[in-house]
Design a protein around this motif. Structure first.
Motif, PDB file in Angstrom:
ATOM      1  N   TYR A  22       0.820  -1.218   0.000  1.00 56.55           N
ATOM      2  CA  TYR A  22       0.000   0.000   0.000  1.00 56.55           C
ATOM      3  C   TYR A  22       0.854   1.267   0.000  1.00 56.55           C
ATOM      4  O   TYR A  22       0.626   2.185  -0.799  1.00 56.55           O
TER       5      TYR A  22
ATOM      6  N   LEU B   9       1.214   4.050  -3.131  1.00 52.77           N
ATOM      7  CA  LEU B   9       0.852   5.459  -2.972  1.00 52.77           C
ATOM      8  C   LEU B   9       2.020   6.365  -3.342  1.00 52.77           C
ATOM      9  O   LEU B   9       1.839   7.383  -4.021  1.00 52.77           O
TER      10      LEU B   9
ATOM     11  N   ILE C  81       1.986  10.535  -3.970  1.00 54.33           N
ATOM     12  CA  ILE C  81       1.215  10.888  -2.780  1.00 54.33           C
ATOM     13  C   ILE C  81       2.148  10.890  -1.563  1.00 54.33           C
ATOM     14  O   ILE C  81       2.898   9.939  -1.334  1.00 54.33           O
TER      15      ILE C  81
ATOM     16  N   HIS D 190      -1.504  13.609   3.808  1.00 49.24           N
ATOM     17  CA  HIS D 190      -1.311  12.184   3.515  1.00 49.24           C
ATOM     18  C   HIS D 190      -1.610  11.354   4.758  1.00 49.24           C
ATOM     19  O   HIS D 190      -2.315  10.332   4.690  1.00 49.24           O
TER      20      HIS D 190
ATOM     21  N   THR E 178      -4.603   8.467   5.248  1.00 47.17           N
ATOM     22  CA  THR E 178      -4.219   7.067   5.487  1.00 47.17           C
ATOM     23  C   THR E 178      -4.515   6.636   6.920  1.00 47.17           C
ATOM     24  O   THR E 178      -4.829   5.460   7.160  1.00 47.17           O
TER      25      THR E 178
ATOM     26  N   THR F 267      -5.243  13.527  -2.357  1.00 43.94           N
ATOM     27  CA  THR F 267      -4.756  12.340  -1.653  1.00 43.94           C
ATOM     28  C   THR F 267      -5.852  11.301  -1.501  1.00 43.94           C
ATOM     29  O   THR F 267      -5.633  10.105  -1.709  1.00 43.94           O
TER      30      THR F 267
ATOM     31  N   GLU G 197      -5.924   7.521  -2.779  1.00 42.59           N
ATOM     32  CA  GLU G 197      -5.944   6.487  -1.748  1.00 42.59           C
ATOM     33  C   GLU G 197      -7.066   5.480  -1.972  1.00 42.59           C
ATOM     34  O   GLU G 197      -6.850   4.271  -1.803  1.00 42.59           O
TER      35      GLU G 197
ATOM     36  N   THR H 173      -6.058   3.116  -4.660  1.00 44.66           N
ATOM     37  CA  THR H 173      -4.995   2.225  -4.199  1.00 44.66           C
ATOM     38  C   THR H 173      -5.540   1.203  -3.217  1.00 44.66           C
ATOM     39  O   THR H 173      -5.166   0.020  -3.273  1.00 44.66           O
TER      40      THR H 173
END
Length: 259
Positions: free
Chosen positions: A86, A90, A95, A119, A123, A185, A189, A192
């Protein structure tokens, strides 16, 4: 009947599936620990630096916890497939702060800090939600319950800290840049997360010998979550509110240790 509980229980009960799950988690946490450690050294904001360092220390601790869970089962980590990485995926999309930037011994400016915090805010939203789900399933489990509760609490702290620090910067006149960075972002995300989720389920399906129908149902569920987040669900990642936990990463880390 398929449910999050039955799915996670199946992974937990199978050595090779559990081995892959913990290896993926440990690598992500280790990477987060390194990134936050470097950022803490390069940032010039003396209020923020120790909190970023605390964030990094927590991530390092989480990596050790996942490896300790493997050790308790007599298992060793496995190499993590690229399509399940992951953090790497990113970074490849631009990112967050690039690793090439973090390896240079140059101070980070305010724009870099906003990129880092945006970011992290996105996340950590994902991490907090995932750990709350695991806490529902395994929070009282005799083998892994304590570890799950500890990591979940830390992730909630990290998310609270991101909200508070971004609001501090927004009040200083950076609101438009913060919102734009959060939106960019979040879009990257959710794509992803979909791709990584599909990859993880594919690897787990091979290990656990899932029938095609089961894999198809799980893939459809992942695509459904992606569609929801693409349409509007991502707003939970791009809004800011003052958290209940203020200065969640202030002060030294707790002395309690899992390993």
């Amino acid at each position: 009947m398929l449910s999050a509980r039955s799915l996670f229980q199946e992974i937990h009960d199978h050595d090779e599936a559990f081995r892959l799950f913990c290896s993926i988690a440990a690598k992500g946490e280790d990477q987060g620990g390194w990134e936050n450690g470097r950022i803490a050294r390069l940032v010039e904001d003396q209020w923020l630096a120790p909190r970023i360092a605390r964030h990094g220390a927590d991530e390092d601790k989480h990596g050790r916890i996942f490896n300790a869970l493997l050790h308790k089962r007599g298992l060793s980590p496995v190499e993590v497939p690229d399509d399940t990485d992951y953090t790497m995926l990113l970074e490849r999309q631009g990112i967050g702060l690039a690793h090439t930037r973090l390896r240079r011994d140059e101070p980070l400016g305010e724009a870099d800090v906003i990129t880092y915090l945006a970011h992290s805010r996105v996340t950590e939203q994902r991490a907090s939600e995932q750990m709350r789900l695991l806490r529902k399933v395994f929070g009282q489990h005799p083998e892994i319950g304590r570890a799950v509760r500890m990591i979940s609490n830390d992730e909630d702290n990290h998310l609270a800290y991101c909200h508070e620090e971004l609001l501090r910067l927004a009040a200083a006149g950076h609101g438009r840049r913060i919102l734009q960075t959060l939106q960019e972002t979040a879009r990257a995300e959710i794509r992803t997360y979909r791709d990584v989720s599909l990859a993880v389920m594919s690897h787990m399906g091979r290990i656990l010998r899932w029938p095609t129908a089961k894999s198809a149902v799980l893939a459809a569920g992942i695509h459904g979550v992606f569609a929801y987040e693409l349409i509007g669900g991502r707003h939970r990642m791009t809004t800011l509110r003052m958290p209940d936990r203020l200065d969640a990463l202030g002060g030294p880390p707790p002395r309690e240790s899992f390993v």
